[in-house]
Scaffold this motif. Structure first.
Motif, PDB file in Angstrom:
ATOM      1  N   THR A  51     -13.622   2.251  -1.246  1.00 15.50           N
ATOM      2  CA  THR A  51     -13.121   1.588  -0.050  1.00 15.50           C
ATOM      3  C   THR A  51     -11.610   1.724  -0.038  1.00 15.50           C
ATOM      4  O   THR A  51     -10.933   1.359  -1.006  1.00 15.50           O
ATOM      5  CB  THR A  51     -13.538   0.112  -0.013  1.00 15.50           C
ATOM      6  N   VAL A  52     -11.108   2.283   1.036  1.00 18.29           N
ATOM      7  CA  VAL A  52      -9.670   2.534   1.182  1.00 18.29           C
ATOM      8  C   VAL A  52      -9.111   1.529   2.183  1.00 18.29           C
ATOM      9  O   VAL A  52      -9.692   1.297   3.248  1.00 18.29           O
ATOM     10  CB  VAL A  52      -9.427   3.973   1.683  1.00 18.29           C
ATOM     11  N   VAL A  53      -7.992   0.917   1.824  1.00 15.59           N
ATOM     12  CA  VAL A  53      -7.332  -0.044   2.702  1.00 15.59           C
ATOM     13  C   VAL A  53      -5.930   0.479   3.011  1.00 15.59           C
ATOM     14  O   VAL A  53      -5.118   0.681   2.099  1.00 15.59           O
ATOM     15  CB  VAL A  53      -7.257  -1.439   2.074  1.00 15.59           C
ATOM     16  N   VAL A  54      -5.682   0.719   4.281  1.00 16.32           N
ATOM     17  CA  VAL A  54      -4.389   1.217   4.757  1.00 16.32           C
ATOM     18  C   VAL A  54      -3.716   0.056   5.489  1.00 16.32           C
ATOM     19  O   VAL A  54      -4.202  -0.390   6.526  1.00 16.32           O
ATOM     20  CB  VAL A  54      -4.583   2.416   5.709  1.00 16.32           C
ATOM     21  N   ALA A  55      -2.641  -0.448   4.928  1.00 18.03           N
ATOM     22  CA  ALA A  55      -1.979  -1.604   5.531  1.00 18.03           C
ATOM     23  C   ALA A  55      -0.478  -1.518   5.308  1.00 18.03           C
ATOM     24  O   ALA A  55      -0.021  -0.961   4.301  1.00 18.03           O
ATOM     25  CB  ALA A  55      -2.521  -2.903   4.926  1.00 18.03           C
ATOM     26  N   PRO A  56       0.312  -2.061   6.232  1.00 25.38           N
ATOM     27  CA  PRO A  56       1.766  -2.070   6.051  1.00 25.38           C
ATOM     28  C   PRO A  56       2.136  -2.778   4.754  1.00 25.38           C
ATOM     29  O   PRO A  56       1.641  -3.864   4.450  1.00 25.38           O
ATOM     30  CB  PRO A  56       2.261  -2.866   7.260  1.00 25.38           C
ATOM     31  N   GLY A  57       2.985  -2.154   3.968  1.00 28.04           N
ATOM     32  CA  GLY A  57       3.464  -2.764   2.736  1.00 28.04           C
ATOM     33  C   GLY A  57       2.674  -2.417   1.501  1.00 28.04           C
ATOM     34  O   GLY A  57       3.113  -2.706   0.395  1.00 28.04           O
ATOM     35  N   LEU A  58       1.487  -1.813   1.651  1.00 28.36           N
ATOM     36  CA  LEU A  58       0.727  -1.381   0.471  1.00 28.36           C
ATOM     37  C   LEU A  58       1.243  -0.024   0.001  1.00 28.36           C
ATOM     38  O   LEU A  58       1.416   0.896   0.797  1.00 28.36           O
ATOM     39  CB  LEU A  58      -0.771  -1.259   0.793  1.00 28.36           C
ATOM     40  N   HIS A  59       1.450   0.092  -1.311  1.00 27.82           N
ATOM     41  CA  HIS A  59       1.949   1.339  -1.888  1.00 27.82           C
ATOM     42  C   HIS A  59       1.220   1.600  -3.201  1.00 27.82           C
ATOM     43  O   HIS A  59       1.552   1.024  -4.232  1.00 27.82           O
ATOM     44  CB  HIS A  59       3.463   1.267  -2.128  1.00 27.82           C
ATOM     45  N   GLY A  60       0.212   2.434  -3.173  1.00 23.45           N
ATOM     46  CA  GLY A  60      -0.507   2.795  -4.383  1.00 23.45           C
ATOM     47  C   GLY A  60      -1.233   1.630  -5.023  1.00 23.45           C
ATOM     48  O   GLY A  60      -1.400   1.598  -6.239  1.00 23.45           O
TER      49      GLY A  60
END
Length: 329
Positions: free
Chosen positions: A280-289
């Motif tokens: 499960t991939v979560v793409v959100a502002p502020g997430l980095h690795g």
């Protein structure tokens, strides 16, 4: 610290006409709501456990921005592949996973497909063990989509290759077993489905394209690719290209640019042999690795959506760890 109670902040909600029995008025469009701050591109990879924010899990001397302001989540559900296959054959999705965030122990519910989708929508498999149509498996009670509407929020399903709204039978490359809202049979839920469970369109026109472009994505946006683009009948490379095209468009849209949108890409189940662990991939502002190492399930997604709209999670999802909280969202 992890962000909780997102539903208390109602900025950025846009009302759409749906059945009067379900909706209350939404708040006006957001003009000056806080956009999510962005972290430096040199921010280090961070391992998270459910309920622990990026900032809390990072050494005090390293500044990492915790995501804020997410009031909308767009979720794309793909088919029938576990982590090793996805890692090997979906390079564009893996770029998103390593750039933003991914899980390491997210379990699908069971086999075959339909019980997994019902578990996401309703926090239970409702005793279903096959892929039969809604006529065979009418489900009583509200889905998480219905709960969003009753709390004054917006939910919408975008189903590719579906010929009419809330189609209750499989046709062509549209598979109703992948469209969970269609199974919830209470009168209010069926009426809402007829309005808000819509044909997807394509990258140039249609419901999803238009909502992305206008910045009017709902709080819960559920995307159902067709039987080829979800990797059910076609190679993972096809799904990878399809997802990449849509996510690229989303990241150019007003909802993402304002910092109020996160994107989830997951799989209904893994292959029938071995552990039923999916990426499960979560793409959100502020997430980095970011990597969420805790044990998560499809009900973790349900819990997050319920928290997002200020509703009590349906079924058994209330006791599940939140997928959003696992990433500080």
């Amino acid at each position: 610290m992890p962000i909780s109670g997102l539903a208390l902040w109602r900025g950025g909600l846009l009302a759409v006409p749906v059945m009067a029995a379900l909706l209350v008025a939404c708040s006006p469009p957001m003009d000056g709501g806080p956009a999510a701050p962005t972290a430096s591109s040199t921010a280090p990879s961070t391992t998270l456990t459910p309920g622990v924010s990026m900032a809390a899990s990072t050494a005090p001397t390293v500044a990492v921005t915790t995501p804020t302001g997410v009031t909308k989540v767009l979720t794309i559900v793909l088919e029938n592949h576990g982590v090793p296959a996805v890692t090997a054959a979906m390079p564009e999705l893996m770029k998103l996973a390593t750039t933003y965030g991914r899980t390491s122990h997210y379990s699908a519910t069971t086999h075959p497909s339909l019980p997994n989708y019902l578990d996401m929508a309703g926090g239970s498999t409702f005793g279903v063990t096959d892929d039969e149509a809604p006529a065979v498996h009418p489900v009583a009670g509200p889905s998480v989509f219905d709960l969003a509407l009753t709390t004054g929020h917006i939910a919408r399903t975008y189903a590719e290759a579906m010929a009419t709204t809330c189609a209750l039978e499989t046709s062509g490359r549209y598979a109703v077993k992948h469209n969970p809202w269609a199974y919830f049979s209470d009168a209010a839920s069926r009426s809402a489905c007829q309005v808000a469970d819509v044909p997807l369109g394509d990258l140039t026109s249609g419901a999803l394209h238009d909502d992305i472009a206008a910045g009017t994505l709902p709080n819960i946006a559920y995307v159902v690719p067709d039987l080829c683009n979800d990797a059910h009948d076609c190679p993972l490379a096809t799904a990878d290209s399809w997802v990449s095209g849509w996510v690229s468009q989303v990241l150019e849209g007003p909802d993402w640019q304002a910092g109020r949108l996160a994107v989830v890409v997951t799989f209904d189940e893994a292959e029938k042999t071995g552990e039923n662990i999916v990426l499960t991939v979560v793409v959100a502002p502020g997430l980095h690795g970011a990597v969420a190492d805790g044990a998560l399930t499809h009900q973790s997604w349900t819990r997050w959506m319920s928290d997002l709209v200020g509703a009590t999670a349906p079924g058994n999802a209330g006791s599940a760890p939140s997928l959003g909280a696992a990433f500080g969202l």
